[in-house]
Design an enzyme around this catalytic site. Structure first.
Site, PDB file in Angstrom:
ATOM      1  N   HIS A  95      79.261  35.935  37.604  1.00 19.47           N
ATOM      2  CA  HIS A  95      78.423  34.598  37.671  1.00 19.47           C
ATOM      3  C   HIS A  95      77.026  34.762  38.013  1.00 19.47           C
ATOM      4  O   HIS A  95      76.319  34.008  37.347  1.00 19.47           O
ATOM      5  CB  HIS A  95      79.117  33.589  38.392  1.00 19.47           C
ATOM      6  CG  HIS A  95      79.428  34.074  39.903  1.00 19.47           C
ATOM      7  ND1 HIS A  95      79.802  35.090  40.545  1.00 19.47           N
ATOM      8  CD2 HIS A  95      78.712  33.363  40.984  1.00 19.47           C
ATOM      9  CE1 HIS A  95      79.678  35.097  41.750  1.00 19.47           C
ATOM     10  NE2 HIS A  95      78.664  33.935  41.920  1.00 19.47           N
ATOM     11  N   ASP A  96      76.702  35.617  38.857  1.00 19.61           N
ATOM     12  CA  ASP A  96      75.402  35.741  39.278  1.00 19.61           C
ATOM     13  C   ASP A  96      74.495  36.793  38.539  1.00 19.61           C
ATOM     14  O   ASP A  96      73.474  37.060  38.968  1.00 19.61           O
ATOM     15  CB  ASP A  96      75.370  36.316  40.940  1.00 19.61           C
ATOM     16  CG  ASP A  96      75.452  34.891  41.685  1.00 19.61           C
ATOM     17  OD1 ASP A  96      75.090  33.583  40.875  1.00 19.61           O
ATOM     18  OD2 ASP A  96      75.658  34.773  42.743  1.00 19.61           O
ATOM     19  N   LYS A 113      70.695  36.728  38.248  1.00 23.05           N
ATOM     20  CA  LYS A 113      69.718  36.971  39.338  1.00 23.05           C
ATOM     21  C   LYS A 113      68.969  38.269  39.172  1.00 23.05           C
ATOM     22  O   LYS A 113      68.059  38.579  39.806  1.00 23.05           O
ATOM     23  CB  LYS A 113      70.602  37.083  40.623  1.00 23.05           C
ATOM     24  CG  LYS A 113      71.016  35.856  41.219  1.00 23.05           C
ATOM     25  CD  LYS A 113      71.312  35.814  42.408  1.00 23.05           C
ATOM     26  CE  LYS A 113      71.762  34.204  42.901  1.00 23.05           C
ATOM     27  NZ  LYS A 113      72.544  34.391  44.355  1.00 23.05           N
ATOM     28  N   HIS A 137      78.152  27.261  37.142  1.00 21.68           N
ATOM     29  CA  HIS A 137      78.756  27.645  38.478  1.00 21.68           C
ATOM     30  C   HIS A 137      78.049  27.160  39.657  1.00 21.68           C
ATOM     31  O   HIS A 137      78.361  27.137  40.805  1.00 21.68           O
ATOM     32  CB  HIS A 137      78.867  29.317  38.707  1.00 21.68           C
ATOM     33  CG  HIS A 137      77.662  29.950  38.923  1.00 21.68           C
ATOM     34  ND1 HIS A 137      76.946  30.562  38.117  1.00 21.68           N
ATOM     35  CD2 HIS A 137      77.009  30.261  40.229  1.00 21.68           C
ATOM     36  CE1 HIS A 137      75.980  31.026  38.858  1.00 21.68           C
ATOM     37  NE2 HIS A 137      75.849  30.925  40.053  1.00 21.68           N
ATOM     38  N   HIS A 138      76.851  26.425  39.297  1.00 20.04           N
ATOM     39  CA  HIS A 138      76.239  25.571  40.357  1.00 20.04           C
ATOM     40  C   HIS A 138      76.083  24.159  40.099  1.00 20.04           C
ATOM     41  O   HIS A 138      75.633  23.282  40.602  1.00 20.04           O
ATOM     42  CB  HIS A 138      74.573  25.950  40.335  1.00 20.04           C
ATOM     43  CG  HIS A 138      74.509  27.268  41.123  1.00 20.04           C
ATOM     44  ND1 HIS A 138      74.814  27.355  42.731  1.00 20.04           N
ATOM     45  CD2 HIS A 138      74.358  28.479  40.837  1.00 20.04           C
ATOM     46  CE1 HIS A 138      74.759  28.411  42.950  1.00 20.04           C
ATOM     47  NE2 HIS A 138      74.337  29.430  42.118  1.00 20.04           N
ATOM     48  N   ASP A 185      82.745  30.055  45.141  1.00 16.20           N
ATOM     49  CA  ASP A 185      81.499  30.500  45.169  1.00 16.20           C
ATOM     50  C   ASP A 185      80.707  29.764  46.530  1.00 16.20           C
ATOM     51  O   ASP A 185      80.221  30.683  47.322  1.00 16.20           O
ATOM     52  CB  ASP A 185      80.438  30.169  43.949  1.00 16.20           C
ATOM     53  CG  ASP A 185      79.133  30.749  43.871  1.00 16.20           C
ATOM     54  OD1 ASP A 185      79.048  31.837  44.711  1.00 16.20           O
ATOM     55  OD2 ASP A 185      78.194  30.186  43.505  1.00 16.20           O
TER      56      ASP A 185
HETATM   57 FE   LIG Z   1      74.907  31.686  41.721  1.00 19.64          FE
END
Ligand SMILES: [Fe+2]
Length: 320
Positions: free
Chosen positions: A189-190, A193, A242-243, A271
């Site tokens: 999911h991240d 980044k 996811h946010h 999360d």
């Molecule tokens: Fe995230």
């Protein structure tokens, strides 16, 4: 495997003569062939060292071909290995049972050698494409792990989110594939980044508006990274979303209520919980009961699904 000499086929039959026929045929085509004498041995061998293809008899002692097939298709290590049921049974019900067990194809006994070789080639070609796609996904998962590990504050975050989201999905009664997708999406999911300035992620205080806008890009960056891989299609909405929050104040798409499906709700709760209960550059980890209080209050304002928050704290948070 694209090199024919490296493709490994497992032949499963309780009749020695039948095994021999298949071993000879496939061996003469250059495949590496291993054998098992019944379903139980097949499961044992395949799990220990997954082959590229399994040709399996149906009526066998100890464990039938149907049951062996079902077990192998349910196991992460072998679920992508194609299985051909080689059977004298031609009844429609048997075919249906085979399909229900997850088999990829059928061959009828006595085996027609040309048909056998043609099917074998086809299934191995598909298998090698699936392997390549899986390898690409594994590379991304390794990258996501490396990204977590580089940062003291997020070490192990994706692994934990994956575990929580999958478990919460299972508690919600989602199917096996949806739960598996939740785990995969949790791991990735991240990944976006990778494109975020580390200084912003490590900043001890609040971010400026410009910095926050930059950090907020990571779900879309992750979505774009994963989009070219067709096997990732079921994960894209989860990674991108996811946010998101039920009240429409999340990002990047400000989704609202029903536009946030249950699997995505599971992922966001996993999360948020892990973020609250881990050290962050701007604050220390909070204990579980504090996390529950915060998330329950937020749920009561319409941010999260209250039913899922309760279920999470009831069943899932004890996982670690
Ligand atoms: Fe995230």
């Amino acid at each position: 495997m694209t090199d024919i000499g490296q493709d490994r086929i497992l032949v499963v039959d309780d009749g020695a003569e039948n095994r021999e026929i298949l071993v000879d045929l496939l061996g003469s085509e250059g495949y590496t062939v291993d054998t098992a004498v019944d379903g139980a041995e097949a499961v044992e061998k395949a799990l220990a060292s997954p082959p590229d293809l399994i040709l399996m008899d149906v009526s066998m002692p100890r464990l039938t071909g149907f049951e062996a097939c079902r077990r192998l298709k349910a196991d992460e290590r072998t679920h992508l290995v194609p299985i051909v049921l080689v059977t004298g049974l031609v009844a429609r019900e048997d075919r249906i049972q085979g399909i229900a067990a997850g088999c990829d194809d059928f061959l009828t006994k006595p085996v027609d050698s040309e048909q056998l070789i043609a099917r074998t080639r086809n299934l191995l070609r598909t298998k090698s494409l699936v392997d390549e796609l899986e390898q690409a996904e594994n590379v991304l998962v390794s990258l996501a792990n490396a990204l977590d590990a580089k940062d003291n504050y997020t070490r192990g975050h994706s692994e934990r989110v994956a575990r929580y989201a999958e478990a919460l999905g299972a508690e919600m009664g989602l199917g096996r594939i949806e739960c598996r997708n939740l785990r995969r999406a949790g791991l990735l999911h991240d990944i976006g980044k990778i494109g975020t300035n580390l200084e912003y992620l490590h900043k001890p205080g609040p971010l400026t508006t410009t910095e926050y806008e930059e950090v907020k890009k990571h779900p879309v960056v992750g979505f774009e990274i994963c989009r070219p891989l067709r096997t990732m299609a079921p994960l894209l909405a989860l990674i991108r979303g996811h946010h998101e929050r039920l009240d429409g104040r999340g990002y990047p798409d400000a989704l609202r209520a029903d536009a946030v499906p249950v699997p995505l709700r599971c992922l966001t709760i996993a999360d948020v919980y892990d973020a609250i209960t881990s050290d962050r550059s701007y604050r220390k980890a909070l204990p579980r009961d504090r996390a529950f209080k915060i998330m329950s209050e937020e749920a009561s304002t319409g941010m999260w699904d209250a039913r899922l928050v309760d279920l999470f704290f009831d069943k899932v948070q004890h996982l670690d």
